[in-house]
Design an enzyme around this catalytic site. Structure first.
Site, PDB file in Angstrom:
ATOM      1  N   PRO A 257     -14.845  35.988 105.810  1.00  0.00           N
ATOM      2  CA  PRO A 257     -15.013  34.883 106.769  1.00  0.00           C
ATOM      3  C   PRO A 257     -16.253  34.067 106.438  1.00  0.00           C
ATOM      4  CG  PRO A 257     -15.647  36.971 107.771  1.00  0.00           C
ATOM      5  CD  PRO A 257     -15.098  37.304 106.420  1.00  0.00           C
ATOM      6  N   ASP A 433     -20.952  35.425 103.953  1.00  0.00           N
ATOM      7  CA  ASP A 433     -19.887  36.272 104.485  1.00  0.00           C
ATOM      8  C   ASP A 433     -20.347  36.795 105.858  1.00  0.00           C
ATOM      9  OD1 ASP A 433     -18.064  38.273 105.092  1.00  0.00           O
ATOM     10  OD2 ASP A 433     -17.967  39.064 103.054  1.00  0.00           O
ATOM     11  N   HIS A 434     -19.643  36.362 106.902  1.00  0.00           N
ATOM     12  CA  HIS A 434     -20.084  36.705 108.255  1.00  0.00           C
ATOM     13  C   HIS A 434     -19.845  38.173 108.599  1.00  0.00           C
ATOM     14  CE1 HIS A 434     -21.862  35.647 111.936  1.00  0.00           C
ATOM     15  NE2 HIS A 434     -21.293  34.476 112.139  1.00  0.00           N
ATOM     16  N   ARG A 435     -19.107  38.904 107.762  1.00  0.00           N
ATOM     17  CA  ARG A 435     -19.003  40.349 107.963  1.00  0.00           C
ATOM     18  C   ARG A 435     -20.326  41.032 107.636  1.00  0.00           C
ATOM     19  NH1 ARG A 435     -14.327  41.906 103.901  1.00  0.00           N
ATOM     20  NH2 ARG A 435     -15.769  40.668 102.617  1.00  0.00           N
TER      21      ARG A 435
END
Length: 463
Positions: A257, A433-435
């Site tokens: 994401p 990467d929002h993870r």
């Protein structure tokens, strides 16, 4: 005796490569490990060394041909011994692959799965041998290759020829065979217009009625402008670096994401520092530029914000945080976009980074980047500013947590010490990467970068 050399597995998990060029011809004498060809994988152009010392007896493929791993590409006539023959189709027979050059993989045993039919095509005649000399069976394939095709789709056999001999599979590449299946074209009835009778995409399209001219028909000599005016479209095969890049970007875009943040920075003081460095004796022979400064600032900011230098391990359900920086630099080359990386960039000073960046970009543009230089990156920079672009939303390299886009440096009115002044300004675009990276962490990292570039002296408060 005749020794056959098959296209090796270059250690990248790839199933095919393209012969870019041959460095030898039939009749040439070669030494062990002498470079005999340039081979293009999905990542880079690789120099292929000879596994034998001897005389080139036969080149099985022409430049521009896509060859599957395990297919014969060259035969050598080497002194002494017996001719190399393929192992019989027996479950207990091991596949010979010698010598085992570095990166070519080890021999494996046969699995007993069905073998793949040999490919057909004319080739130059081998040099004359004594009548009692044994010959090599060039239609058999080693077990490793048979294994690799054991799960491929079955294809209909071509009709028997006029002489009554059983027909072999028509020569074509996997993408062309798929196109033929999709369009319902029988490859067995086509005459290939490619090298050694290879059936090309144009041959398939002509048989299906999708082309205005017969395959292989050349247009009259004309200027580029008139040639373009007669063609409504141009089709370019998707292969090599472009194919790999497309697959990687799709994987990244639909796996990680993405979030992109922007920061516009007054870099006047960094540009003044750069001018002083270029005129100094210590950097007189160094190609240093704004990318060098940004690369060094990024390494410093990563030390304060380590989550940006990590990766997501889905299989282990772990976040792997790197304690080193393999800094990827996006480079536009004639073969497409490549992102080689500088190993352990965090350990380099400004001069070392400048030298590494020069070597990296020069090698990439010359098409000599090795597969090792294209793997193992931990974070990347793309300099869109060289094209006059201010900002963008870069897509992450698979396996990396962040990528920074540098915009162009422009002079524009800017607030400076409570007054409006003409300053040099640049926009930074950070995708992450929002993870792995929260908004706060990404913002702090970008703010640290901005602080260093707007006031290089602030580095003293960060290290």
């Amino acid at each position: 005796m005749i020794k056959e050399f098959r296209l090796p597995d270059l250690g990248e998990g790839l199933t095919e490569s393209e012969i870019v060029s041959w460095h030898v011809a039939v009749g040439d004498t070669v030494e062990l490990n002498q470079v005999i060809a340039d081979v293009e994988t999905a990542k880079a152009v690789v120099e292929l060394p000879s596994p034998y010392a001897g005389v080139v007896a036969k080149l099985h493929e022409q430049p521009g041909t896509v060859v599957e791993v395990g297919a014969p590409i060259v035969s050598f006539d080497i002194p002494g011994g017996e001719a190399e023959t393929a192992a019989p189709d027996d479950d207990a027979a091991p596949a010979k692959r010698e010598p085992n050059l570095v990166g070519y993989g080890a021999a494996v045993e046969k699995s007993g799965r069905p073998t793949r039919r040999a490919r057909r095509g004319a080739a130059p005649t081998l040099p004359a041998k004594p009548a009692d000399a044994p010959t090599v069976d060039e239609t058999a394939e080693p077990a490793a290759v048979q294994d690799s095709f054991s799960h491929t789709e079955s294809e209909p056999e071509a009709p028997a020829n006029a002489g009554g001999a059983s027909a072999e599979r028509p020569r074509s590449t996997p993408p062309v065979r798929k196109l033929a299946r999709d369009l319902g074209v029988d490859l067995g009835i086509l005459q290939g217009s490619g090298p050694q009778g290879l059936i090309t995409r144009d041959d398939v399209m002509a048989a299906q009625g999708g082309k205005n001219e017969p395959a292989g028909e050349s247009a009259p000599e004309a200027s580029n402008a008139s040639a373009l005016s007669t063609q409504r479209e141009t089709r370019i095969p998707i292969k090599g670096v472009r194919k790999h890049t497309a697959a990687a970007m799709v994987t990244s875009a639909f796996t990680a994401p993405h979030v992109t943040e922007f920061l516009t920075v007054d870099v006047t003081e960094s540009m003044e520092l750069l001018a002083r460095l270029k005129s100094s004796r210590a950097f007189a022979d160094v190609r240093i530029n704004v990318l060098t400064l940004v690369a060094k600032a990024l390494c410093i900011a990563l030390d304060r914000n380590p989550t940006l230098n990590s990766r997501w391990d889905e299989a282990a359900q772990e976040i792997v945080q790197h304690h080193y920086v393999n800094l990827g630099i996006a480079a536009a080359t004639p073969r497409g976009l490549m992102v080689p990386n500088i190993k352990d960039a965090q350990a380099l000073g400004l001069r070392g980074l400048a030298d590494a960046l020069k070597n990296l970009t020069d090698t990439a543009r010359a098409g000599k980047t090795s597969p090792a230089d294209l793997s193992g990156g931990t974070i990347s920079i793309t300099n869109v500013g060289v094209f006059g672009i201010d900002a963008g939303t870069p897509i992450l390299n698979p396996g990396e947590a962040a990528i920074l886009a540098m915009g162009s440096v422009r002079k524009m009115p800017w607030e400076h010490r409570d007054e409006i002044a003409l300053r040099q300004v640049m926009t930074l675009s950070l995708s992450f990467d929002h993870r792995l990276v929260d908004g706060e962490q990404g913002s702090r990292f970008l703010a640290d970068l901005g602080t260093i570039l707007s006031d290089p002296g602030m580095v003293l408060t960060m290290v």
